[in-house]
Scaffold this motif. Structure first.
Motif, short mmCIF file in Angstrom:
data_model
loop_
_atom_site.label_atom_id
_atom_site.label_comp_id
_atom_site.label_asym_id
_atom_site.label_seq_id
_atom_site.Cartn_x
_atom_site.Cartn_y
_atom_site.Cartn_z
N VAL A 33 7.57 4.55 -4.03
CA VAL A 33 6.20 4.81 -4.47
C VAL A 33 5.75 6.20 -4.04
O VAL A 33 5.14 6.95 -4.81
N THR A 37 4.71 9.14 -6.63
CA THR A 37 3.34 9.67 -6.52
C THR A 37 3.38 11.15 -6.18
O THR A 37 2.57 11.94 -6.68
N VAL A 40 3.74 13.36 -9.21
CA VAL A 40 2.49 13.60 -9.92
C VAL A 40 1.64 14.62 -9.17
O VAL A 40 1.07 15.55 -9.76
N GLN A 41 1.51 14.45 -7.87
CA GLN A 41 0.67 15.35 -7.08
C GLN A 41 1.20 16.77 -7.12
O GLN A 41 0.41 17.73 -7.13
N LYS A 245 -6.25 9.56 -10.24
CA LYS A 245 -5.86 8.15 -10.17
C LYS A 245 -5.21 7.71 -11.48
O LYS A 245 -4.23 6.96 -11.48
N GLU A 248 -1.59 8.98 -11.63
CA GLU A 248 -0.68 8.17 -10.82
C GLU A 248 -0.38 6.84 -11.53
O GLU A 248 0.77 6.39 -11.57
N MET A 252 3.28 5.26 -12.89
CA MET A 252 3.79 3.97 -12.43
C MET A 252 4.02 3.01 -13.59
O MET A 252 4.79 2.06 -13.47
N GLY A 342 3.17 10.77 -1.73
CA GLY A 342 1.81 10.24 -1.73
C GLY A 342 1.86 8.72 -1.67
O GLY A 342 2.78 8.11 -2.23
N PRO A 344 -0.61 5.70 -2.52
CA PRO A 344 -1.88 5.12 -2.99
C PRO A 344 -2.25 3.90 -2.16
O PRO A 344 -1.39 3.08 -1.81
N TRP A 347 -1.02 0.41 -3.36
CA TRP A 347 0.37 0.06 -3.07
C TRP A 347 0.57 -0.23 -1.59
O TRP A 347 1.30 -1.15 -1.22
#
Length: 380
Positions: A33, A37, A40-41, A245, A248, A252, A342, A344, A347
């Motif tokens: 995860v 993430t 994306v960041q 958000k 992300e 996923m 990252g 979230p 998660w």
């Protein structure tokens, strides 16, 4: 201190395997995860750290990830100024190009496709990330100047002040960034003027997503709703946290990523239950005389079951603590290698609940051993 907690503290070696199994079960999930993430960041770092309070995308876009064409009518940019709280509007521009370094003697030639990001090197510009050093901003003012993250230097085959070719035109690495790694394609940052000089600027009727800076950032939600109410289906305004958000979540939901995460959850569950239940079972068997003594003193079987379940709960909490420790270590190692991660909160919370469920489920599976705690066995 309860009997279950005291047992875990004073006989921790017997339960260590269960704690480690839970920790690695959680790490197996959170590491993936965190990696996805982080992708994306890293891809949206320039946006996430900009001065933009709102982002405007086409009405049918649900995120910046695989949302198809992000083209907006160019006329929308000046229309945003009609709202009295909007102080700055800029289009998110950029593209991709063919990169070739200019190797010195003994160095390797690098040819690859790179992502080109654009910032406006003007003090307080909406596209200028807030953590850009002043030296980087000044460097981008130079025509044909380019900036890359430190983690991408080796991949691009360049160093500070080296020259390279981007889409057949010469650029010079005038500054180096920290904290903007690229997971897939290396990213090269240039000014909007340099993008135009490189022939990569789109001057057509469409522009990329719009970045909007407000007079009062605390009113971002209110202004977003007002802009959307006046959109008439032409666009959709997002707050920056809302869009982050959504990005992300979109990643996923990718099929391959969903399959990988689902398999990790399943595998982590099997590992956790298998090792934790056997460890608890073995630990209870090792202490079976103590449980028999409690029964001889009049402690009911129901109370003993509660002790085992409480012990399982404490093992689960210890596993959570170990998961946090291992995940933090992995995150530090990844960041030192230029790979952002990252986590979230959704998660993280889900994994925490899963580990507690695994621990309690393992405890339930071990309750059958208590039947061997017969007081009469103490006489043997």
């Amino acid at each position: 201190m309860s009997l279950a907690l005291a047992t875990l503290i004073y006989e921790w070696r017997r339960y260590l395997a269960a704690v480690i199994a839970l920790a690695f079960s959680g790490l197996l999930i959170l590491a993936q995860v965190g990696m996805f993430t982080g992708i994306v960041q890293a891809a949206t770092a320039t946006i996430d750290r900009s001065r933009a309070d709102l982002m405007v995308l086409p009405a049918n876009s649900e995120s910046l990830i695989n949302s198809g064409s992000n083209g907006l009518p160019r006329r929308l940019a000046p229309q945003m100024y009609l709202h009295p709280e909007v102080v700055s509007v800029a289009a998110l521009d950029g593209g991709g190009g063919r990169w070739m370094n200019r190797p010195k003697a003994g160095e390797k030639r690098v040819t690859q496709f790179v992502q080109v990001d654009v910032v406006d090197p003007i003090p307080g510009a909406v596209t200028l990330p807030v953590d850009y050093p002043e030296a980087v901003r000044v460097a981008l003012l130079e025509p044909y100047a380019a900036v890359v993250d430190r983690s991408s230097l080796a991949r691009l085959g360049v160093a500070l002040n080296d020259q390279a070719t981007l889409n057949g035109k010469t650029v010079t690495i005038r500054a180096v960034l920290d904290g903007y790694p690229s997971i897939n394609q290396p990213s090269v940052v240039v000014s909007r003027d340099t993008l135009r000089l490189l022939g990569m600027s789109d001057e057509g009727d469409k522009v990329g997503p719009l970045m909007i800076q407000l007079r009062d950032p605390s009113r971002a939600v209110i202004v977003r709703d007002q802009l959307n109410a006046a959109a008439d289906g032409r666009y959709r305004a997002w707050t920056r946290p809302e869009l982050a958000k959504a990005n992300e979540g979109a990643l996923m939901r990718e099929q391959i990523i969903g399959i990988m995460l689902g398999f990790s959850v399943f595998l982590g569950f099997l590992i956790g239950v298998g090792i934790t239940s056997q460890t608890l079972r073995g630990a209870i068997l090792a202490n079976i005389k103590e449980f028999a003594s409690l029964r001889a003193l009049g402690v009911s079987m129901g109370s003993l079951r509660l002790i085992v379940l409480e012990l399982s709960f404490w093992v689960g909490l210890a596993g959570l603590a170990a998961t946090a420790l291992f995940t933090s270590a992995i995150s530090v190692l990844a960041r030192s290698a230029g790979l952002p991660m990252g986590f979230p909160i959704g998660w993280v919370s889900g994994v925490a609940v899963l580990l507690i469920v695994i621990a309690l489920g393992s405890g339930l599976m071990s309750l059958g051993v208590l039947k061997k705690s017969q007081p009469a066995d103490l006489l043997r």
